[in-house]
Design a protein around this motif. Structure first.
Motif, PDB file in Angstrom:
ATOM      1  N   GLN A  67      -5.911  -6.221   9.664  1.00  0.00           N
ATOM      2  CA  GLN A  67      -6.038  -5.705   8.296  1.00  0.00           C
ATOM      3  C   GLN A  67      -6.748  -4.355   8.283  1.00  0.00           C
ATOM      4  O   GLN A  67      -6.392  -3.459   7.517  1.00  0.00           O
ATOM      5  N   ALA A  68      -7.752  -4.213   9.154  1.00  0.00           N
ATOM      6  CA  ALA A  68      -8.451  -2.926   9.258  1.00  0.00           C
ATOM      7  C   ALA A  68      -7.497  -1.843   9.753  1.00  0.00           C
ATOM      8  O   ALA A  68      -7.547  -0.700   9.291  1.00  0.00           O
ATOM      9  N   GLN A  69      -6.621  -2.205  10.671  1.00  0.00           N
ATOM     10  CA  GLN A  69      -5.633  -1.248  11.165  1.00  0.00           C
ATOM     11  C   GLN A  69      -4.687  -0.820  10.042  1.00  0.00           C
ATOM     12  O   GLN A  69      -4.312   0.358   9.937  1.00  0.00           O
ATOM     13  N   GLU A  70      -4.318  -1.753   9.200  1.00  0.00           N
ATOM     14  CA  GLU A  70      -3.468  -1.425   8.052  1.00  0.00           C
ATOM     15  C   GLU A  70      -4.170  -0.447   7.121  1.00  0.00           C
ATOM     16  O   GLU A  70      -3.545   0.472   6.577  1.00  0.00           O
ATOM     17  N   MET A  71      -5.480  -0.626   6.929  1.00  0.00           N
ATOM     18  CA  MET A  71      -6.253   0.293   6.096  1.00  0.00           C
ATOM     19  C   MET A  71      -6.231   1.695   6.687  1.00  0.00           C
ATOM     20  O   MET A  71      -6.047   2.691   5.964  1.00  0.00           O
ATOM     21  N   MET A  72      -6.405   1.793   8.000  1.00  0.00           N
ATOM     22  CA  MET A  72      -6.396   3.101   8.654  1.00  0.00           C
ATOM     23  C   MET A  72      -5.020   3.740   8.581  1.00  0.00           C
ATOM     24  O   MET A  72      -4.893   4.949   8.358  1.00  0.00           O
ATOM     25  N   ASP A  73      -3.986   2.946   8.767  1.00  0.00           N
ATOM     26  CA  ASP A  73      -2.622   3.473   8.697  1.00  0.00           C
ATOM     27  C   ASP A  73      -2.317   4.004   7.302  1.00  0.00           C
ATOM     28  O   ASP A  73      -1.679   5.051   7.144  1.00  0.00           O
ATOM     29  N   HIS A  74      -2.787   3.272   6.293  1.00  0.00           N
ATOM     30  CA  HIS A  74      -2.577   3.731   4.912  1.00  0.00           C
ATOM     31  C   HIS A  74      -3.297   5.051   4.674  1.00  0.00           C
ATOM     32  O   HIS A  74      -2.727   5.994   4.099  1.00  0.00           O
ATOM     33  N   MET A  75      -4.545   5.134   5.119  1.00  0.00           N
ATOM     34  CA  MET A  75      -5.326   6.364   4.936  1.00  0.00           C
ATOM     35  C   MET A  75      -4.687   7.530   5.680  1.00  0.00           C
ATOM     36  O   MET A  75      -4.653   8.662   5.179  1.00  0.00           O
ATOM     37  N   THR A  76      -4.149   7.251   6.857  1.00  0.00           N
ATOM     38  CA  THR A  76      -3.472   8.298   7.625  1.00  0.00           C
ATOM     39  C   THR A  76      -2.268   8.821   6.870  1.00  0.00           C
ATOM     40  O   THR A  76      -2.006  10.038   6.849  1.00  0.00           O
ATOM     41  N   GLY A  77      -1.534   7.920   6.234  1.00  0.00           N
ATOM     42  CA  GLY A  77      -0.368   8.323   5.457  1.00  0.00           C
ATOM     43  C   GLY A  77      -0.744   9.145   4.237  1.00  0.00           C
ATOM     44  O   GLY A  77      -0.083  10.135   3.906  1.00  0.00           O
ATOM     45  N   VAL A  78      -1.811   8.739   3.551  1.00  0.00           N
ATOM     46  CA  VAL A  78      -2.286   9.498   2.386  1.00  0.00           C
ATOM     47  C   VAL A  78      -2.702  10.900   2.805  1.00  0.00           C
ATOM     48  O   VAL A  78      -2.349  11.897   2.164  1.00  0.00           O
ATOM     49  N   ALA A  79      -3.447  10.983   3.898  1.00  0.00           N
ATOM     50  CA  ALA A  79      -3.921  12.283   4.378  1.00  0.00           C
ATOM     51  C   ALA A  79      -2.754  13.191   4.759  1.00  0.00           C
ATOM     52  O   ALA A  79      -2.784  14.401   4.507  1.00  0.00           O
ATOM     53  N   ALA A  80      -1.740  12.614   5.348  1.00  0.00           N
ATOM     54  CA  ALA A  80      -0.582  13.409   5.770  1.00  0.00           C
ATOM     55  C   ALA A  80       0.097  14.081   4.586  1.00  0.00           C
ATOM     56  O   ALA A  80       0.623  15.199   4.705  1.00  0.00           O
ATOM     57  N   GLN A  81       0.091  13.424   3.443  1.00  0.00           N
ATOM     58  CA  GLN A  81       0.691  14.012   2.249  1.00  0.00           C
ATOM     59  C   GLN A  81      -0.051  15.264   1.792  1.00  0.00           C
ATOM     60  O   GLN A  81       0.513  16.103   1.093  1.00  0.00           O
ATOM     61  N   ASP A  82      -1.317  15.373   2.196  1.00  0.00           N
ATOM     62  CA  ASP A  82      -2.103  16.564   1.865  1.00  0.00           C
ATOM     63  C   ASP A  82      -2.252  17.497   3.060  1.00  0.00           C
ATOM     64  O   ASP A  82      -3.139  18.358   3.089  1.00  0.00           O
ATOM     65  N   GLY A  83      -1.385  17.317   4.065  1.00  0.00           N
ATOM     66  CA  GLY A  83      -1.365  18.228   5.204  1.00  0.00           C
ATOM     67  C   GLY A  83      -2.421  17.971   6.256  1.00  0.00           C
ATOM     68  O   GLY A  83      -2.681  18.847   7.095  1.00  0.00           O
ATOM     69  N   LEU A  84      -3.014  16.788   6.265  1.00  0.00           N
ATOM     70  CA  LEU A  84      -4.068  16.466   7.230  1.00  0.00           C
ATOM     71  C   LEU A  84      -3.550  15.475   8.266  1.00  0.00           C
ATOM     72  O   LEU A  84      -2.778  14.571   7.943  1.00  0.00           O
ATOM     73  N   ASP A  85      -4.007  15.628   9.487  1.00  0.00           N
ATOM     74  CA  ASP A  85      -3.533  14.802  10.600  1.00  0.00           C
ATOM     75  C   ASP A  85      -4.696  13.990  11.151  1.00  0.00           C
ATOM     76  O   ASP A  85      -5.478  14.476  11.969  1.00  0.00           O
ATOM     77  N   TYR A  86      -4.826  12.744  10.682  1.00  0.00           N
ATOM     78  CA  TYR A  86      -5.938  11.903  11.107  1.00  0.00           C
ATOM     79  C   TYR A  86      -5.582  11.126  12.372  1.00  0.00           C
ATOM     80  O   TYR A  86      -4.451  10.659  12.531  1.00  0.00           O
ATOM     81  N   HIS A  87      -6.592  10.959  13.244  1.00  0.00           N
ATOM     82  CA  HIS A  87      -6.436  10.169  14.468  1.00  0.00           C
ATOM     83  C   HIS A  87      -7.638   9.236  14.589  1.00  0.00           C
ATOM     84  O   HIS A  87      -8.574   9.489  15.339  1.00  0.00           O
ATOM     85  N   PHE A  88      -7.602   8.154  13.830  1.00  0.00           N
ATOM     86  CA  PHE A  88      -8.732   7.230  13.808  1.00  0.00           C
ATOM     87  C   PHE A  88      -8.944   6.535  15.148  1.00  0.00           C
ATOM     88  O   PHE A  88     -10.051   6.076  15.435  1.00  0.00           O
TER      89      PHE A  88
END
Length: 237
Positions: A67-88
């Motif tokens: 579930q924590a991984q799903e949270m990180m994946d969601h946040m990564t997707g949100v960030a990508a929409q604003d041009g950010l590339d997260y690598h948790f």
């Protein structure tokens, strides 16, 4: 514009991008002064944590690792929409107190936004370990600061009290989550709101503090009236 945020806050980086988008559409952007204020999401965090971002989230919110991984994946997707590339998966959790101190030094040099951007990218995208003073010094120089000055500020704790004052002010204002935007010392906007919401707030504050001049209706020629402190009264004869 006063903005409270933490370097280790994924939503704060998104909020920074959205604010920049709003500011780019604001007709009076040159009149906006932005000040970044310190806020630690976890002041008790150790300098070096053996816990991964996933496991840390699972413990904090009482979730399973999946579930924590799903949270990180969601946040990564949100960030990508604003041009950010997260690598948790590369994030090295650490205490951000020293990094916030450098932001106060950068503010004095007119480089606060540049350092804020560099630190957030280093933590959330590049997996840099911001608990290492030498890493912080290197990042500070990349943002334009003098390395020796940055190193001395960290070793001497020159801006430790400034960080604590920011945090005390946040508490006094009732700020419990970040990012938090305060416009004109009067209006607060909580969270990484959309550029449209932030632009609307900018326009509202500008309209209230810079009222538009009156629009003259009817003839532009001066009619009977008083001008320049004088009033001619026609004499009756």
């Amino acid at each position: 514009m006063d903005i409270w945020s933490d370097i280790a806050c994924p939503w704060c980086y998104v909020g920074k991008r959205r604010f920049e988008s709003a500011l780019g559409q604001f007709g009076h952007a040159e009149n906006v002064e932005v000040v970044w204020h310190s806020f630690e999401l976890d002041p008790s965090a150790p300098v070096r944590s053996p816990v991964s971002m996933r496991d840390g989230l699972a413990r904090k919110y009482g979730r399973s690792p999946a579930q924590a991984q799903e949270m990180m994946d969601h946040m990564t997707g949100v960030a990508a929409q604003d041009g950010l590339d997260y690598h948790f998966d590369q994030t090295q959790i650490t205490n951000t107190f020293q990094a916030h101190q450098l932001l106060h030094l950068a503010a004095e040099k007119g480089l606060q936004d540049a350092l804020k951007e560099r630190l957030m990218r280093a933590y959330l995208t590049e997996g840099e370990f911001l608990g290492d003073p030498e890493v912080l010094v290197r990042l500070a120089t990349e943002a334009g600061l003098d390395g020796a000055e940055a190193r001395a500020a960290l070793s001497g704790g020159d801006y430790a009290q400034a960080v604590r004052q920011d945090e005390a002010q946040a508490q006094a204002l009732g700020i419990s989550g970040v990012p938090f935007f305060v416009l004109g010392g009067k209006y607060g906007v909580n969270g990484a709101q959309s550029p449209e919401v932030l632009l609307g707030a900018l326009n509202q504050v500008w309209a209230e503090t810079h009222p538009a001049p009156l629009t003259l209706l009817g003839s532009a020629e001066v009619q009977d009236g008083c001008e320049d402190g004088q009033c001619a009264v026609p004499q009756r004869g």
